[in-house]
Design a protein around this motif. Structure first.
Motif, PDB file in Angstrom:
ATOM      1  N   ASN A 239       0.828  -1.201   0.000  1.00 15.14           N
ATOM      2  CA  ASN A 239       0.000   0.000   0.000  1.00 15.14           C
ATOM      3  C   ASN A 239       0.868   1.258   0.000  1.00 15.14           C
ATOM      4  OD1 ASN A 239       0.862   0.414   2.660  1.00 15.14           O
ATOM      5  ND2 ASN A 239      -1.047  -0.305   3.571  1.00 15.14           N
ATOM      6  N   SER A 240       0.219   2.404  -0.127  1.00 16.97           N
ATOM      7  CA  SER A 240       0.955   3.665  -0.288  1.00 16.97           C
ATOM      8  C   SER A 240       1.849   3.971   0.902  1.00 16.97           C
ATOM      9  CB  SER A 240      -0.033   4.817  -0.507  1.00 16.97           C
ATOM     10  OG  SER A 240      -0.777   4.622  -1.679  1.00 16.97           O
ATOM     11  N   TYR A 241       1.370   3.678   2.114  1.00 24.97           N
ATOM     12  CA  TYR A 241       2.152   3.989   3.307  1.00 24.97           C
ATOM     13  C   TYR A 241       3.412   3.138   3.376  1.00 24.97           C
ATOM     14  CZ  TYR A 241       3.235   4.970   8.209  1.00 24.97           C
ATOM     15  OH  TYR A 241       3.856   5.364   9.370  1.00 24.97           O
ATOM     16  N   LEU A 242       3.284   1.866   3.104  1.00 23.58           N
ATOM     17  CA  LEU A 242       4.455   0.980   3.084  1.00 23.58           C
ATOM     18  C   LEU A 242       5.428   1.412   1.992  1.00 23.58           C
ATOM     19  CD1 LEU A 242       6.060  -1.517   3.862  1.00 23.58           C
ATOM     20  CD2 LEU A 242       4.472  -2.907   2.530  1.00 23.58           C
ATOM     21  N   LEU A 243       4.892   1.768   0.831  1.00 24.48           N
ATOM     22  CA  LEU A 243       5.743   2.202  -0.280  1.00 24.48           C
ATOM     23  C   LEU A 243       6.555   3.437   0.091  1.00 24.48           C
ATOM     24  CD1 LEU A 243       6.691   2.106  -3.225  1.00 24.48           C
ATOM     25  CD2 LEU A 243       4.635   3.401  -3.843  1.00 24.48           C
ATOM     26  N   VAL A 244       5.932   4.379   0.778  1.00 28.45           N
ATOM     27  CA  VAL A 244       6.656   5.590   1.184  1.00 28.45           C
ATOM     28  C   VAL A 244       7.930   5.235   1.935  1.00 28.45           C
ATOM     29  CG1 VAL A 244       6.607   7.574   2.756  1.00 28.45           C
ATOM     30  CG2 VAL A 244       4.697   7.174   1.199  1.00 28.45           C
ATOM     31  N   TRP A 245       7.846   4.270   2.864  1.00 34.44           N
ATOM     32  CA  TRP A 245       9.012   3.939   3.682  1.00 34.44           C
ATOM     33  C   TRP A 245      10.023   3.094   2.921  1.00 34.44           C
ATOM     34  CZ3 TRP A 245       9.185   7.559   6.761  1.00 34.44           C
ATOM     35  CH2 TRP A 245       8.042   8.051   7.380  1.00 34.44           C
TER      36      TRP A 245
END
Length: 424
Positions: A239-245
């Motif tokens: 998901n987007s949050y995991l991708l950010v990190w």
């Protein structure tokens, strides 16, 4: 058995459904093609990417990959009209929730706040106390939260606000997914969640440096994953949050290595150019001398440290597609990004899912964000395929629409959804 599990997971991902039983074992990963809204009816129906100017379509000498990505980022940048419509949606939905008389309101979190959204991205919102919206005022009773969400679900269905409502209240993080009837934008509404606010704050903090590179990688890779239905943990994706990190870790730890390597290559080119110039001078005059050592530090062209999006994107796909050791290495973000050995006794699935990406949430260091991304082997294989595509086209040269080829998919549905968002 592993091949069967991998095939079943791949089919489910492409159908947009979860594979609950896959958590029992390992599997064989393979690239996932464009599917869902981005599936192409036929190969002949795929046109040139919509972010390329008309003047460059079909040309034998296209822009560089860096310039293609710049055009893509401009294309994905929401217009002022799209931004206003999104703000209006938040305002309308907030007013609707408050009209229910439950003593609650809603607060946007996630990409809507950080700016890491695309024109058709959904909006994450959390339920909070109507009297105050500070973190300390969030509801804390899980029973109350459940009752509120079920009550809101019933009232939303009666309101006529949405064209579709999905009840996902039985998920580990209960939510209601509402599709706005006017714009077609989805809202993911969850119970009051202190973590969501902390997570949004953490992203904004790390966006203060390397902003352009982080945003480019998040938007491009987020689109890449969405095209393959690999962008949600609901189906085991990233998901987007995991991708950010994943991006933040790579930018802070791996990108500096790429810059050092690029500088070394530039220095090698300078040395060769200086030596060549000296040899030419010798051949023209018997009194000529080779360039002095200090002259070798004065390049025949200016060395300007520029940010090359193409180099960064290829290196990112290569790292997570080929180089990162998912079995042995974990990623920590707080207080600064670093690698550490995986400690299996603390893994949620220590024996059967050692392949999972392990990356700890800076908003709550006890949470391993990768534990739900059980389709990570398909993500890895898809990254590898993208890297090989971009690398191959770069080596051959003269090929147009390299980014579009790597992303794949038909953007027709995306364009139609975007027009609805904008009210066209």
């Amino acid at each position: 058995m592993s091949y069967f599990l991998g095939s079943r997971l791949k089919s489910n991902v492409m159908a947009g459904v979860p594979t609950r039983t896959l958590r029992e074992g390992d599997y064989e990963g393979s690239p996932i093609p464009p599917c869902g809204d981005f599936a192409s009816p036929s190969s002949s129906s795929i046109g040139t990417s919509p972010w390329l100017p008309q003047s460059t379509k079909g040309m034998s000498s296209p822009n560089s990959l860096h310039e293609e990505i710049v055009l893509f980022m401009k294309y994905m940048q929401p217009t002022p009209q799209e931004i206003d419509r999104r703000k209006d949606l938040v305002k309308r939905f907030t007013a609707l929730i408050e009209s229910f008389g439950l003593g609650a309101t809603v607060q946007p979190v996630g990409s809507y706040v950080t700016g890491l959204y695309t024109p058709t991205s959904d909006i994450d919102m959390v339920l909070v106390s109507q009297s105050k919206t500070r973190r300390s005022s969030f509801f804390h009773s899980s029973n109350l939260l459940s009752l509120d969400l079920y009550t809101i679900l019933r009232k939303l269905r009666d309101s006529g606000f949405s064209s579709n409502i999905d009840n996902v209240l039985n998920a580990s993080i209960p939510l209601i997914r509402i599709t706005d009837k006017i714009t077609g934008i989805e809202i993911d509404l969850t119970a009051s969640d202190v973590h969501a606010v902390n997570a949004t704050d953490a992203v904004q903090k790390w966006m203060e440096t390397d902003t352009k590179l982080i945003k480019m990688l998040v938007i491009v890779v987020k689109t890449f994953l969405s095209i393959r239905r690999l962008g949600k943990t609901y189906t085991g994706g990233v998901n987007s949050y995991l991708l950010v990190w994943m991006v933040v870790s790579w930018v802070k730890q791996e990108w500096p290595k790429n810059k050092v390597a690029a500088k070394a290559r530039s220095n090698d080119e300078i040395d060769i150019n200086s030596l060549t110039s000296g040899l030419v001078a010798l051949s023209m005059s018997s009194t000529a001398i080779l360039p002095h050592a200090s002259a070798a530090n004065e390049p025949p062209y200016p060395l300007v440290e520029t940010l090359d999006y193409g180099t960064a994107l290829i290196a990112f796909f290569k790292f997570y597609g080929l180089e990162f050791d998912y079995y042995q290495t974990a990623i920590k973000i707080h207080p600064s990004p670093r690698y550490q050995n995986k400690i299996y006794p603390y893994s949620r699935y220590p024996i059967t899912q050692r392949y999972l990406l392990s990356i700890f949430d800076p908003a709550d260091d006890s949470i391993d964000m990768g534990s739900k991304a059980y389709a990570i082997k398909h993500v890895k294989a898809s990254f590898k395929e993208a890297y090989e595509t971009l690398k191959g086209r770069a080596l051959r040269g003269g090929l147009s629409d390299s980014l579009g080829t790597a992303l794949g998919g038909d953007f027709g549905n995306f364009e139609r959804k975007r027009k609805k968002v904008a009210g066209n």
